[in-house]
Design an enzyme around this catalytic site. Structure first.
Site, mmCIF file in Angstrom:
data_model
loop_
_atom_site.group_PDB
_atom_site.id
_atom_site.type_symbol
_atom_site.label_atom_id
_atom_site.label_comp_id
_atom_site.label_asym_id
_atom_site.label_seq_id
_atom_site.Cartn_x
_atom_site.Cartn_y
_atom_site.Cartn_z
ATOM 1 N N TYR A 25 5.206 10.114 10.344
ATOM 2 C CA TYR A 25 4.576 8.795 10.348
ATOM 3 C C TYR A 25 4.418 8.265 8.925
ATOM 4 O O TYR A 25 4.644 7.072 8.664
ATOM 5 C CB TYR A 25 3.204 8.864 11.024
ATOM 6 C CG TYR A 25 2.489 7.536 11.023
ATOM 7 C CD1 TYR A 25 2.824 6.546 11.938
ATOM 8 C CD2 TYR A 25 1.500 7.263 10.084
ATOM 9 C CE1 TYR A 25 2.191 5.314 11.922
ATOM 10 C CE2 TYR A 25 0.854 6.036 10.056
ATOM 11 C CZ TYR A 25 1.203 5.064 10.983
ATOM 12 O OH TYR A 25 0.573 3.842 10.959
ATOM 13 N N HIS A 74 0.841 -1.197 0.000
ATOM 14 C CA HIS A 74 0.000 0.000 0.000
ATOM 15 C C HIS A 74 0.878 1.249 0.000
ATOM 16 O O HIS A 74 2.065 1.193 0.334
ATOM 17 C CB HIS A 74 -0.944 0.025 1.215
ATOM 18 C CG HIS A 74 -0.224 0.067 2.529
ATOM 19 N ND1 HIS A 74 0.199 -1.068 3.182
ATOM 20 C CD2 HIS A 74 0.159 1.116 3.315
ATOM 21 C CE1 HIS A 74 0.796 -0.732 4.313
ATOM 22 N NE2 HIS A 74 0.792 0.592 4.412
ATOM 23 N N THR A 91 -32.531 29.756 5.248
ATOM 24 C CA THR A 91 -31.367 30.484 5.764
ATOM 25 C C THR A 91 -30.590 29.642 6.765
ATOM 26 O O THR A 91 -29.350 29.660 6.780
ATOM 27 C CB THR A 91 -31.803 31.817 6.395
ATOM 28 O OG1 THR A 91 -32.340 32.665 5.370
ATOM 29 C CG2 THR A 91 -30.626 32.524 7.050
ATOM 30 N N GLU A 114 10.346 1.810 9.171
ATOM 31 C CA GLU A 114 10.131 0.419 9.577
ATOM 32 C C GLU A 114 9.447 -0.431 8.513
ATOM 33 O O GLU A 114 9.797 -1.600 8.319
ATOM 34 C CB GLU A 114 9.301 0.373 10.871
ATOM 35 C CG GLU A 114 10.022 0.911 12.091
ATOM 36 C CD GLU A 114 9.891 2.418 12.217
ATOM 37 O OE1 GLU A 114 9.413 3.057 11.254
ATOM 38 O OE2 GLU A 114 10.274 2.960 13.273
#
EC number: 2.7.7.-
Length: 281
Positions: free
Chosen positions: A80, A42, A181, A85
């Site tokens: 992140y 991914h 409104t 990793e």
């Protein structure tokens, strides 16, 4: 239900085979992403938009991606998205990351610390700061009233669709008190541009501050004779022209929704009848 919207977004885009290439347009301030593999391949990424964007707009930008509004700081979110990793390839970046110490934020902080001084030194900047603070308060505190009316459900279904290049939604309630409104105010909290109509140059000058916004016209009853159909069509047609202070022509690619809230039906001698989709209150 109010539409999810934000300026900072995290995304995950699953794929098989070669990693898809991403490209971004001028609405994006910054993006970073990389190819990751945990249980599957991914793209993991983070995007800063220049203006608040709805989930629908983000899905058009990143078809097939899972998107969430970012909850951390810009630095935390970008770190992140580019963590080592689980990285397979990348990271890749687009644009420039804006951190929380931007000039815009410092100007607001200065105003909050001493509004009286700024009002004396630079009244125009003080007015803009006050308007921004008041709008943020309005968005945070505005309460939706009766949102179960049938016409509001019909309207919501229409604006959930991809905006067409031509159709204008005309919400017609002749009696008053139908909630037109209130609905227009609620759309402000979702990032829409609100106007009561008026001179084309004046409205266009305000709109070009962020010409990607959907538009809601809240036309007063006494403006029927002076309703500016040319302005309505100009904003819908995405070529925005203003001659206020200096000539500006702003050309936009992406279609938007345009809603007109009115106590009267459109004058089809002044606007093409096939452009109008009427929703009766």
């Amino acid at each position: 239900m109010p539409t999810l919207q934000g300026t900072f977004w995290c995304f995950t885009l699953n794929f098989s085979g070669d990693a898809p290439s991403l490209s971004f347009n001028e609405r994006v301030q910054y993006a970073c992403w990389q190819h990751e593999r945990v249980s599957h391949d991914h793209l993991q990424g983070y995007i800063q938009m220049k203006k608040r964007s709805t989930l629908k707009m983000m899905k058009e930008l990143l078809p097939g991606a899972h998107l969430e509004v970012s909850k951390g700081t810009p630095e935390e979110a970008s770190d992140y998205a580019m963590k080592e990793e689980t990285r397979v390839a990348g990271p890749w970046t687009y644009g420039e990351l804006l951190k929380k110490g931007s000039n815009k934020r410092k100007l607001l902080d200065r105003y909050k610390e001493n509004p009286e001084d700024m009002e004396l030194e630079d009244p125009a900047k003080a007015r803009r700061c006050r308007a921004k603070i008041d709008k943020e308060k309005f968005i945070a505190e505005f309460k939706v009233e009766d949102d179960e009316q049938e016409w509001k459900k019909i309207l919501e279904k229409e604006i959930e669709k991809i905006a067409s290049p031509r159709s204008i939604l005309w919400v017609y309630g002749p009696q008053g008190g139908e909630g037109k409104t209130s609905k227009a105010k609620e759309l402000i909290t979702r990032g829409w541009f609100y106007t009561r109509g008026g001179k084309k140059d004046d409205v266009a000058y305000s709109y070009v501050e962020d010409p990607t916004r959907h538009v809601v016209f809240d036309i007063p009853r006494d403006m029927q004779e002076y309703c500016n159909y040319s302005l309505i069509e100009m904003l819908k047609d995405r070529i925005i022209i203003s001659n206020k202070y200096e000539p500006i022509t702003n050309c936009q690619v992406y279609n938007i929704h345009v809603i007109v809230m009115a106590n009267f039906l459109p004058d089809v001698t002044k606007i093409s009848e096939d452009r109008i989709k009427i929703i009766y209150c």
